[in-house]
Design a protein around this motif. Sequence first.
Motif, short mmCIF file in Angstrom:
data_model
loop_
_atom_site.label_atom_id
_atom_site.label_comp_id
_atom_site.label_asym_id
_atom_site.label_seq_id
_atom_site.Cartn_x
_atom_site.Cartn_y
_atom_site.Cartn_z
N GLY A 57 0.84 -1.20 0.00
CA GLY A 57 0.00 0.00 0.00
C GLY A 57 0.87 1.24 0.00
N GLU A 58 0.56 2.19 0.87
CA GLU A 58 1.34 3.43 0.94
C GLU A 58 2.75 3.21 1.48
OE1 GLU A 58 -1.29 5.62 3.46
OE2 GLU A 58 -2.31 6.56 1.77
N LEU A 59 3.05 2.01 1.95
CA LEU A 59 4.38 1.71 2.49
C LEU A 59 5.23 0.90 1.51
CD1 LEU A 59 3.45 0.93 6.19
CD2 LEU A 59 4.30 3.06 5.21
N THR A 60 4.80 0.80 0.26
CA THR A 60 5.62 0.14 -0.74
C THR A 60 6.95 0.89 -0.86
OG1 THR A 60 3.68 -0.59 -1.96
CG2 THR A 60 5.75 -0.52 -3.19
N GLY A 61 8.05 0.15 -0.82
CA GLY A 61 9.38 0.75 -0.87
C GLY A 61 9.95 1.09 0.50
N LEU A 62 9.22 0.73 1.57
CA LEU A 62 9.68 1.02 2.93
C LEU A 62 10.93 0.21 3.26
CD1 LEU A 62 9.11 2.33 5.77
CD2 LEU A 62 7.93 0.19 6.31
N ARG A 63 11.89 0.88 3.88
CA ARG A 63 13.05 0.20 4.46
C ARG A 63 13.44 0.97 5.71
NH1 ARG A 63 16.49 1.33 -0.79
NH2 ARG A 63 16.48 3.58 -0.71
N GLY A 64 13.99 0.24 6.67
CA GLY A 64 14.39 0.92 7.89
C GLY A 64 14.77 -0.01 9.00
N LYS A 65 15.17 0.59 10.13
CA LYS A 65 15.60 -0.13 11.32
C LYS A 65 14.92 0.49 12.53
CE LYS A 65 20.12 -1.23 9.47
NZ LYS A 65 21.56 -1.23 9.69
N MET A 66 14.73 -0.34 13.55
CA MET A 66 14.12 0.13 14.78
C MET A 66 15.04 -0.21 15.95
SD MET A 66 10.46 -0.88 16.48
CE MET A 66 9.48 -0.08 15.22
N GLN A 67 15.06 0.66 16.95
CA GLN A 67 15.78 0.40 18.18
C GLN A 67 14.79 0.47 19.34
OE1 GLN A 67 19.05 2.98 18.93
NE2 GLN A 67 20.09 2.51 17.01
N HIS A 75 9.98 1.39 28.04
CA HIS A 75 10.48 1.09 26.71
C HIS A 75 10.13 2.23 25.75
CE1 HIS A 75 10.62 -2.86 28.51
NE2 HIS A 75 11.39 -3.25 27.51
N PHE A 76 11.12 2.62 24.94
CA PHE A 76 10.94 3.64 23.91
C PHE A 76 11.39 3.06 22.58
CE2 PHE A 76 11.61 5.79 27.91
CZ PHE A 76 10.61 6.74 27.92
N TYR A 77 10.69 3.40 21.52
CA TYR A 77 10.99 2.86 20.20
C TYR A 77 11.44 3.99 19.28
CZ TYR A 77 8.33 -1.00 22.10
OH TYR A 77 7.90 -2.02 22.90
N GLU A 78 12.57 3.79 18.59
CA GLU A 78 13.04 4.73 17.59
C GLU A 78 13.04 3.99 16.26
OE1 GLU A 78 16.82 6.40 18.60
OE2 GLU A 78 16.06 7.30 20.44
N PHE A 79 12.31 4.55 15.27
CA PHE A 79 12.18 3.91 13.97
C PHE A 79 12.78 4.85 12.93
CE2 PHE A 79 8.95 2.09 10.72
CZ PHE A 79 9.87 1.16 10.30
N ASP A 80 13.93 4.46 12.40
CA ASP A 80 14.63 5.22 11.36
C ASP A 80 14.28 4.57 10.03
OD1 ASP A 80 16.35 6.95 10.03
OD2 ASP A 80 18.10 5.66 10.39
N TYR A 81 13.54 5.28 9.17
CA TYR A 81 13.06 4.66 7.94
C TYR A 81 13.04 5.65 6.79
CZ TYR A 81 8.69 7.17 8.62
OH TYR A 81 7.77 8.16 8.78
N GLU A 82 12.88 5.09 5.60
CA GLU A 82 12.62 5.89 4.40
C GLU A 82 11.74 5.07 3.47
OE1 GLU A 82 16.40 6.77 2.64
OE2 GLU A 82 16.56 4.82 1.70
N ILE A 83 11.01 5.77 2.64
CA ILE A 83 10.18 5.11 1.63
C ILE A 83 10.73 5.50 0.28
CG2 ILE A 83 7.87 4.86 0.66
CD1 ILE A 83 6.76 5.47 3.45
N ALA A 84 11.34 4.53 -0.38
CA ALA A 84 11.97 4.78 -1.69
C ALA A 84 10.91 4.81 -2.78
CB ALA A 84 13.00 3.68 -1.98
N ALA A 85 11.14 5.65 -3.75
CA ALA A 85 10.23 5.68 -4.92
C ALA A 85 10.38 4.37 -5.68
CB ALA A 85 10.58 6.86 -5.82
N VAL A 86 9.23 3.84 -6.09
CA VAL A 86 9.27 2.57 -6.85
C VAL A 86 8.84 2.79 -8.27
CG1 VAL A 86 9.05 0.98 -4.96
CG2 VAL A 86 7.00 2.00 -5.89
#
Length: 86
Positions: A57-67, A75-86
């Motif tokens: 869906g809108e997350l096609t091309g998503l890549r990333g890492k979480m800590q 607990h705290f979550y940090e999500f470093d991501y990007e959505i690449a154009a496909v």
Amino acid sequence: MAFRLFCSRVSILFFSFTPHILPNQGKKRSFVLQHFGTINKGQSTLLLEVVPDSGAGELTGLRGKMQIKVENGKHFYEFDYEIAAV
């Protein structure tokens, strides 16, 4: 969710795959997050990454890492991501 655990006397290896479905005003967005961790003689590591090509869906091309960070027992979550154009 798939989950596996391997143990020895002093070490542990675990991994899992967790699907995440994020409904938003009738639109479906989803991705799969891979969890991989070890405990080696008391020292732990954890790697959380988006499974390649799992974004839909809108997350096609998503890549990333979480800590996951633990501070004062919370607990705290940090999500470093990007959505690449496909």
